[in-house]
Design a protein around this motif. Structure first.
Motif, PDB file in Angstrom:
ATOM      1  N   THR A 144       0.730  -1.176  -0.086  1.00 16.74           N
ATOM      2  CA  THR A 144      -0.039  -0.067   0.051  1.00 16.74           C
ATOM      3  C   THR A 144       1.016   1.123  -0.118  1.00 16.74           C
ATOM      4  O   THR A 144       0.344   2.316   0.276  1.00 16.74           O
ATOM      5  CB  THR A 144      -0.901  -0.064   1.230  1.00 16.74           C
ATOM      6  OG1 THR A 144      -0.022   0.014   2.324  1.00 16.74           O
ATOM      7  CG2 THR A 144      -1.799  -1.055   1.272  1.00 16.74           C
ATOM      8  N   MET A 181       0.573   3.166  10.863  1.00 15.86           N
ATOM      9  CA  MET A 181      -0.477   3.457   9.894  1.00 15.86           C
ATOM     10  C   MET A 181      -1.674   2.304  10.150  1.00 15.86           C
ATOM     11  O   MET A 181      -1.232   1.460   9.703  1.00 15.86           O
ATOM     12  CB  MET A 181      -0.018   3.572   8.525  1.00 15.86           C
ATOM     13  CG  MET A 181      -0.833   4.026   7.475  1.00 15.86           C
ATOM     14  SD  MET A 181      -0.009   4.684   6.005  1.00 15.86           S
ATOM     15  CE  MET A 181       1.348   3.150   5.859  1.00 15.86           C
ATOM     16  N   ILE A 200      -4.948   1.122   7.844  1.00 18.24           N
ATOM     17  CA  ILE A 200      -5.421   1.271   6.547  1.00 18.24           C
ATOM     18  C   ILE A 200      -6.549   0.335   6.278  1.00 18.24           C
ATOM     19  O   ILE A 200      -6.666  -0.791   6.944  1.00 18.24           O
ATOM     20  CB  ILE A 200      -4.232   0.864   5.321  1.00 18.24           C
ATOM     21  CG1 ILE A 200      -3.100   1.485   5.530  1.00 18.24           C
ATOM     22  CG2 ILE A 200      -5.065   0.791   4.017  1.00 18.24           C
ATOM     23  CD1 ILE A 200      -1.963   0.922   4.621  1.00 18.24           C
ATOM     24  N   VAL A 210      -8.515   1.899  -1.445  1.00 13.77           N
ATOM     25  CA  VAL A 210      -8.163   2.376   0.041  1.00 13.77           C
ATOM     26  C   VAL A 210      -9.327   3.329   0.492  1.00 13.77           C
ATOM     27  O   VAL A 210      -9.471   4.255  -0.214  1.00 13.77           O
ATOM     28  CB  VAL A 210      -6.867   2.864   0.173  1.00 13.77           C
ATOM     29  CG1 VAL A 210      -6.527   3.486   1.555  1.00 13.77           C
ATOM     30  CG2 VAL A 210      -5.710   1.763  -0.406  1.00 13.77           C
ATOM     31  N   GLU A 214      -9.730   4.327   3.807  1.00 16.51           N
ATOM     32  CA  GLU A 214      -8.997   5.456   4.734  1.00 16.51           C
ATOM     33  C   GLU A 214      -7.701   4.886   5.109  1.00 16.51           C
ATOM     34  O   GLU A 214      -7.267   3.930   4.890  1.00 16.51           O
ATOM     35  CB  GLU A 214      -9.859   5.045   6.164  1.00 16.51           C
ATOM     36  CG  GLU A 214      -9.475   5.632   7.445  1.00 16.51           C
ATOM     37  CD  GLU A 214     -10.253   5.212   8.596  1.00 16.51           C
ATOM     38  OE1 GLU A 214      -9.933   5.801   9.663  1.00 16.51           O
ATOM     39  OE2 GLU A 214     -11.255   4.552   8.584  1.00 16.51           O
ATOM     40  N   LYS A 215      -6.866   6.105   5.669  1.00 19.06           N
ATOM     41  CA  LYS A 215      -5.511   5.558   6.059  1.00 19.06           C
ATOM     42  C   LYS A 215      -5.123   6.838   6.897  1.00 19.06           C
ATOM     43  O   LYS A 215      -5.246   7.947   6.828  1.00 19.06           O
ATOM     44  CB  LYS A 215      -4.625   5.910   4.780  1.00 19.06           C
ATOM     45  CG  LYS A 215      -3.125   5.659   5.250  1.00 19.06           C
ATOM     46  CD  LYS A 215      -2.498   5.862   3.848  1.00 19.06           C
ATOM     47  CE  LYS A 215      -2.578   4.782   2.733  1.00 19.06           C
ATOM     48  NZ  LYS A 215      -1.496   5.157   1.717  1.00 19.06           N
ATOM     49  N   SER A 216      -5.008   6.351   8.256  1.00 15.03           N
ATOM     50  CA  SER A 216      -4.794   7.084   9.399  1.00 15.03           C
ATOM     51  C   SER A 216      -3.418   6.732  10.022  1.00 15.03           C
ATOM     52  O   SER A 216      -3.333   5.603  10.032  1.00 15.03           O
ATOM     53  CB  SER A 216      -6.051   6.835  10.415  1.00 15.03           C
ATOM     54  OG  SER A 216      -6.193   5.678  10.901  1.00 15.03           O
TER      55      SER A 216
END
Length: 324
Positions: free
Chosen positions: A116, A266, A268, A275, A277-279
């Motif tokens: 990713t 991270m 994901i 994708v 959401e990526k926080s």
């Protein structure tokens, strides 16, 4: 040693196997549909994760069936491929499936560490390495199938028939897959062929096929896996020792439609081919909460302390300034 009926029931509860599938197993039905349901609920219920390398003093890869049962079913953790695929193997044997354990050479471009990142420097084309992944060859109605039980975003989510050129749609993940029987263009014996698992994005039929791994119809013994686990666990050059990770698929109506992955700091979330959401996690405490709340991996206080001073550790949570 096979698992007892009571242990199998606890495993089925662990992976939330539907009761209709359990009823068919009880009736002696071990067809492809039942096997598919087992595989999909296993990869959604048991996380592929490496916390043992970062949060335990022993950093020991448990490989014995009863030890894996205690770790994965009773303590509700996951494990590396040698662990999560091995327990699936023992479950299938206990049910009565015919199978043998084998291994695969991973393609560098399909590594979970690159899945990713969008890294422009990621390897192009097939670059197969050593034997680092466990797979199963399961026979159903005279046909052999590749079965995987945990690998990350490029883990197939269903049994795949060992037929050259066999194509399939892999759940609702926005990709199609195929198996080809060909050489791997590496080493000297180019005449020797491997089964090569490949995926292609369904966004375009012109999209390139990416090799995931290559394997042969060769049985691996317990001693082979012990050697492989030692190599992975002690190799200071592999990402396994520098990044905490956890991964599992998400089912919709029993079909994998997405996944969630922790990669270092991270989190994901992926669904339907993209994708969502990526926080980013800011502290070690926050990551420990994610491991527990998202993946069900609960660490003891003693284990949480083990990561202190390691390269993989995140900074501690910042204390809020006191009010005057």
């Amino acid at each position: 040693m096979s698992y007892t009926p009571a242990q199998l029931d606890q495993y089925f509860e662990r992976i939330k196997l539907p009761h209709d599938t359990r009823a068919r197993l009880t009736a002696g039905n071990k067809d492809l549909e039942v096997l598919t349901s087992l595989v999909r609920h296993h990869v959604a219920g048991v996380p592929f994760e490496n916390t043992v390398l970062h949060y335990t003093p022993q950093q020991y890869f448990e490989l014995k069936p009863q030890g894996l049962y205690e770790k994965i079913v009773l303590r509700r953790q996951g494990g590396t491929c040698f662990q999560v695929v091995r327990i699936l193997s023992e479950v299938l044997l206990s049910i009565g499936y015919t199978l043998y354990n084998s291994a695969a050479r991973l393609n560098a471009a399909a590594s979970i560490s690159l899945a990713t990142t969008g890294d422009p420097n990621r390897p192009v084309g097939a670059q197969f390495g050593d034997w680092q992944h466990m797979v199963l060859i399961v026979r159903v109605d005279g046909q052999d199938y590749l079965v995987d039980g945990g690998f990350g975003p490029n883990c197939p989510v269903q049994p795949i028939a060992l037929r050259d050129g066999y194509e399939f749609v892999d759940g609702r993940l926005g990709r199609r897959g195929r198996l080809i029987y060909d050489n791997i263009n590496k080493g000297r014996a180019h005449h020797l062929k491997y089964w090569r698992l490949q995926f292609q994005s369904m966004k375009s039929t012109a999209a390139p096929w990416m090799d995931v791994y290559a394997f042969k119809e060769c049985e691996w013994l317990d001693t082979d896996y012990e050697a492989g686990a030692r190599a992975v666990g002690t190799n200071k050059r592999v990402w396994f020792r520098f990044r905490v990770t956890a991964f599992q698929y998400v089912l919709e109506e029993g079909v994998p439609a997405g996944w969630v992955m922790l990669w270092h700091n991270m989190l994901i979330r992926f669904h339907g081919g993209k994708v969502l959401e990526k926080s980013f996690l800011e502290s070690e405490e926050e990551r420990i909460e994610v491991l527990a709340d998202v993946f069900g991996i609960v660490l003891t206080d003693d284990h949480r302390k083990e990561i202190a001073g390691m390269f993989s550790a995140l900074p501690p949570k910042k204390a809020r300034p006191s009010k005057m």
